[in-house]
Write an enzyme that holds these catalytic residues in place. Structure first.
Site, mmCIF file in Angstrom:
data_model
loop_
_atom_site.group_PDB
_atom_site.id
_atom_site.type_symbol
_atom_site.label_atom_id
_atom_site.label_comp_id
_atom_site.label_asym_id
_atom_site.label_seq_id
_atom_site.Cartn_x
_atom_site.Cartn_y
_atom_site.Cartn_z
ATOM 1 C CG ASP A 185 -1.923 1.035 1.335
ATOM 2 O OD1 ASP A 185 -2.282 1.587 0.276
ATOM 3 O OD2 ASP A 185 -2.388 1.316 2.452
ATOM 4 C CD GLU A 211 -0.309 5.371 -3.893
ATOM 5 O OE1 GLU A 211 0.168 5.667 -2.783
ATOM 6 O OE2 GLU A 211 -1.014 4.379 -4.080
ATOM 7 C CG ASP A 249 -8.365 4.555 0.265
ATOM 8 O OD1 ASP A 249 -8.125 3.328 0.309
ATOM 9 O OD2 ASP A 249 -7.665 5.400 0.842
HETATM 10 O O1 MIG Z 1 -3.764 6.071 4.510
HETATM 11 O O2 MIG Z 1 -3.464 0.771 5.644
HETATM 12 O O3 MIG Z 1 -6.027 2.068 0.426
HETATM 13 O O4 MIG Z 1 -6.868 -0.155 1.852
HETATM 14 O O5 MIG Z 1 -6.760 -0.020 4.646
HETATM 15 C C1 MIG Z 1 -4.545 4.930 4.396
HETATM 16 C C2 MIG Z 1 -4.602 1.521 5.855
HETATM 17 C C3 MIG Z 1 -3.685 3.713 4.263
HETATM 18 C C4 MIG Z 1 -4.987 2.944 2.381
HETATM 19 C C5 MIG Z 1 -5.455 1.730 1.668
HETATM 20 C C6 MIG Z 1 -6.439 0.995 2.519
HETATM 21 C C7 MIG Z 1 -5.803 0.618 3.831
HETATM 22 C C8 MIG Z 1 -5.279 1.872 4.526
HETATM 23 N N1 MIG Z 1 -4.368 2.600 3.661
#
Ligand code: MIG
Length: 815
Positions: free
Chosen positions: A400, A403, A491
């Protein structure tokens, strides 16, 4: 007319290229045009001189020049032509002004490029002609309609919640299909692929400002554009993915249902979840651990209080058929007492600012450093860190925030942290270019960050367990991400538009080379209603990647949170996924072999049907299943389009003849699914997880009204032995003969994966009043045993023992 700061280019001289093709000398730039053996055509142009080709360093296959020699054209242009077993094309390049056309054998222009221009600030532009009626699909992770004509799209990876019209999002895949309808270029539609290999930001004005062209602009690096001939969408994807990579066959468990939440934050929480999933018989293969399993959000650690003995927990879960997927973000907590940070610093593996310092970036752990994944040694180091997770029993890794995302400031509320202002890393951060040591601004290679992160993860898992197929899930990505990870759409919102959007987004991703994709079932943010959850689960259970996930602080989103009725609907939907597993698994084999995605828009299967081209709320799951998800609140009927051919409703065998618009009943318990006439769908009996042996391992469901040829593909589902030939392939042919005689032919099983003798059942759907059934040309007895057949609800069910030998089954209708 280009904006004043852009200078349009013309060619001053052509020279033969080093390995075939042509080198271009332009006024202020250099370039090359090459033609590959598969008929794809690559144009590279850059201001000043051509940089080294970074695409192999990125893991792409070499662009294999056909070696075609240039020939002179009238008015000072040059041409290239090649024809071979893998493809063919003819290219014409005009000198002044620069223009490039790609033609097929019949002389149709597949792509026409012009208006090549550079600006002093490093931007480059080129235009692709957009004839009236041509459609544009793909572009990776995009909102909006299936046909992106009329939109302006940006490619710059960004952490931003998803709703209609948001652009850009987490992943950038600068690839699209240009599809000419029949009549534009001939009797049949023609699809052509366009790939802009730009690692920095780019922009596609898809015939929005000027209806006659797609204007393509890059911020840095010039233009590196490849045209992939079709003529069918599947041909384009085969060629494109041969270049950028395909999804290796996932482990079978990864095709089961995944249950996730931000977060199942303790051992007790996870145990209770697992027990409840099994007690309530909600088929599930994987449980995801979001960021709270770690100690203070330090990657590769466990919180000792909440997860005191991860190995034991994961063993226990494993015994119940659950695998665990753990999140691993790229941000490493800046903490001199933390081994990963110390080691990364000592080795100089973190991204640096221009002045040599670490960028100021806040993420979940507080101040965080970003590994420099463009360097192979950094990827190897990072990959190696996964061994501890693997040793604890973690089966898959979820990447995650890659980016990469983070904040410049945040607010801490006790244990909680609220991002306050997004951090823009574009100004000062430096990174090496792919394949080189030269430091360039982060911005120039930003779109590669998540791709390289997931590449490191996959390689780490492969090294830790060479015999196992890895599972990696990523949020960010670039063209070719599918080689390293499945992708989910980040999200999303628990709203009806959010549900509708998920269908289109996954179709676009599928058309962009990413077959293993999904959206959070039930939506990530916001509050999901029972009805929305039921509808979401019905289609989500048939997403290529099926994961239920939900946001921190929102109500829990397990199926039983929405009442008994929705729980039953979820159980049935996931049960259907389990039943279809043999079919789905075959589709993933196909994706691995040819790049053909399991999820396809209607036009993919019916390219010459203008009506099918407009449908963006139905899905073909493989060649044979048409899904018509219910996407409207309160809807209890569904209008849908059936293309030409015979269609059979999956749950009641009602038959329809297409092409036709119909409306069918869709009570909350039902998502309409139609099977293409002539199909044979390999299924099994439903299981609680993919590791459970099904009561009936092989059920072949045959539908009348057409012919088909396909395969049943089986292997151990877990190891890499399939890549060394340990696969069992059985050819499946259906012939629907005059007078309603329906015949199924099973070829003798091929390949080195051994399967013990097993019971098999063939179900002939909508069989009418069959008079007799022949097994290997001999009449069968009507009996419950094997061999034998029975009539049930207008179906004829034949049982026999499958010993891997060739078989034929024939249904004789009553005269
Ligand atoms: O700033 O890890 O898209 O699936 O649950 C949020 C916490 C960070 C974004 C992800 C989401 C995940 C969440 N993450």
């Amino acid at each position: 007319m280009p904006e004043p700061e852009f200078r349009e280019e013309s060619v001053l001289g052509f020279e033969p290229g080093p390995a075939g093709g042509v080198a271009l000398r332009l006024e202020a730039a250099r370039g090359s045009v090459a033609l590959a053996r598969d008929g794809s055509v690559r144009l590279r142009v850059a201001a000043g001189s051509l940089p080294a080709d970074a695409s192999e360093a990125l893991g792409f296959a070499r662009f294999e020049s056909s070696g075609a020699e240039p020939f002179a054209l009238d008015e000072g242009g040059v041409g290239l032509a090649f024809s071979g077993p893998e493809g063919e094309a003819r290219v014409e390049v005009d000198a002044d002004p620069f223009a490039l056309r790609v033609r097929d054998r019949a002389g149709n222009v597949l792509a026409s490029l012009s208006h090549l221009a550079f600006a002093a600030d490093g931007r480059a532009r080129i235009a692709l002609a957009a004839p009236v009626g041509q459609r544009f699909h793909g572009f990776g992770e995009k909102t909006g309609p299936l046909d992106q004509r009329g939109r302006v799209l940006r490619m710059r990876n960004r952490d931003h919640p998803v709703w209609d019209d948001v652009d850009p999002l987490y992943a950038s895949i600068p690839f699209f299909l240009a599809v000419s309808p029949p009549t534009l270029l001939g009797d049949e539609s023609i699809a052509t692929g366009v790939f802009l290999d730009a690692h920095g930001p780019s922009r596609f004005d898809v015939a929005a400002s000027d209806r006659t062209r797609v204007a393509i602009e890059t911020a840095t690096g010039g233009i590196d554009l490849t045209i992939f001939p079709g003529p069918r969408p599947a041909d384009v994807l085969r060629r494109f993915t041969a270049r950028v990579g395909r999804t290796p066959l996932p482990p079978r468990w990864a095709l089961g249902h995944h249950q996730s939440r931000w977060s199942y934050g303790s051992e007790a929480d996870v145990r209770a979840l697992a027990a409840e999933l099994r007690r309530r018989r909600i088929p599930t293969d994987a449980i995801h651990l979001d960021i709270d399993y770690m100690q203070g959000f330090r990657v590769f650690t466990w919180d000792a209080r909440r997860f005191p003995d991860p190995a034991r927990l994961l063993r226990e879960l494993g015994a119940k058929g659950f695998r665990v997927v753990a999140i691993v973000d790229p941000g490493v907590k800046v903490d001199p007492t933390y081994e990963v940070f110390r080691d990364g610093m000592a080795r100089g593996f973190f991204c640096r600012e221009r002045d040599g310092g670490l960028p100021s970036l806040r993420v979940w752990p507080g101040d965080a450093a970003l590994p420099d994944f463009n360097r192979a040694e950094v990827r190897a180091w990072w990959g190696g860190l996964h061994r501890a997770l693997v040793d604890a029993g973690v089966a898959g890794v979820w990447n995650d925030m890659n980016e990469p995302a983070g904040w410049s400031r945040d607010v801490r509320l006790g244990r909680f942290l609220l991002p306050y202002r997004a951090q823009d890393l574009s100004r000062t951060l430096q990174a090496p270019a792919a394949g080189g040591d030269a430091r360039v601004p982060h911005e120039h290679v930003r779109n590669l960050y998540g791709h390289q992160h997931s590449r490191a993860t996959r390689e780490g898992l492969e090294t830790a367990r060479p015999e196992r197929r890895p599972f990696v899930l990523s949020r960010s990505g670039y063209a070719g991400i599918q080689r390293h990870a499945a992708l989910w759409t980040g999200d999303t919102w628990s709203t009806w538009p959010g549900l509708r959007l998920s269908v289109r987004m996954l179709l676009q991703l599928s058309l962009s080379g990413v077959p293993f994709c999904g959206a959070d079932i039930g939506g990530f943010a916001g509050v999901c209603t029972p009805e929305l959850f039921a509808r979401w689960m019905q289609i989500g259970a048939l997403y290529p990647f099926a994961r239920t996930h939900s946001m921190w602080l929102k109500p829990r989103q397990e199926p039983w949170r929405f009442g008994a009725r929705v729980e039953a609907i979820s159980r049935a939907a996931l049960g259907l996924r389990m039943r279809l597993l043999p079919y789905l698994y075959g589709l993933f084999h196909e994706a691995a072999a040819c790049g053909t995605p399991p999820w396809r828009p209607l036009f993919f299967e019916f390219p010459d049907d203008p009506e099918a081209a407009r449908v963006d709320d139905q899905v073909m799951l493989g060649p044979s299943l048409l899904l018509a998800p219910v996407l409207e609140r309160g809807a209890r009927r569904r209008a849908l389009y059936l293309p030409a051919g015979s269609w059979i409703s999956l749950d009641d065998d009602a038959r329809f003849a297409g092409p036709r618009r119909i409306e069918v009943e869709a009570p909350l318990e039902r998502m309409p699914i139609f099977v293409r006439g002539g199909a044979v769908i390999p299924t099994q009996s439903a299981v609680q997880h993919t590791g459970e042996a099904p009561d009936e391992p092989l059920v072949l469901e045959v539908f009348p009204g057409g012919d088909s040829t396909g395969f049943l593909i089986e292997d151990d589902g877990e190891t890499t032995a399939h890549s060394r030939g340990a696969v069992a392939r059985t050819s499946l042919r259906v012939r629907d003969r005059a007078g309603g005689r329906l015949r199924l032919e099973l070829g003798a099983r091929q390949g080195a994966f051994a399967i013990a003798r097993r019971p098999a059942r063939v179900v002939f759907h909508a069989a009418g009043s069959a008079r007799a059934v022949l097994l290997d040309a001999l009449p069968l007895e009507e009996a419950a045993g094997a061999p034998g057949f029975q009539r049930r609800d207008g179906r004829v069910e034949v049982r026999f023992e499958d010993d891997g030998g060739a078989r034929s089954l024939e249904l004789e209708p009553a005269p």
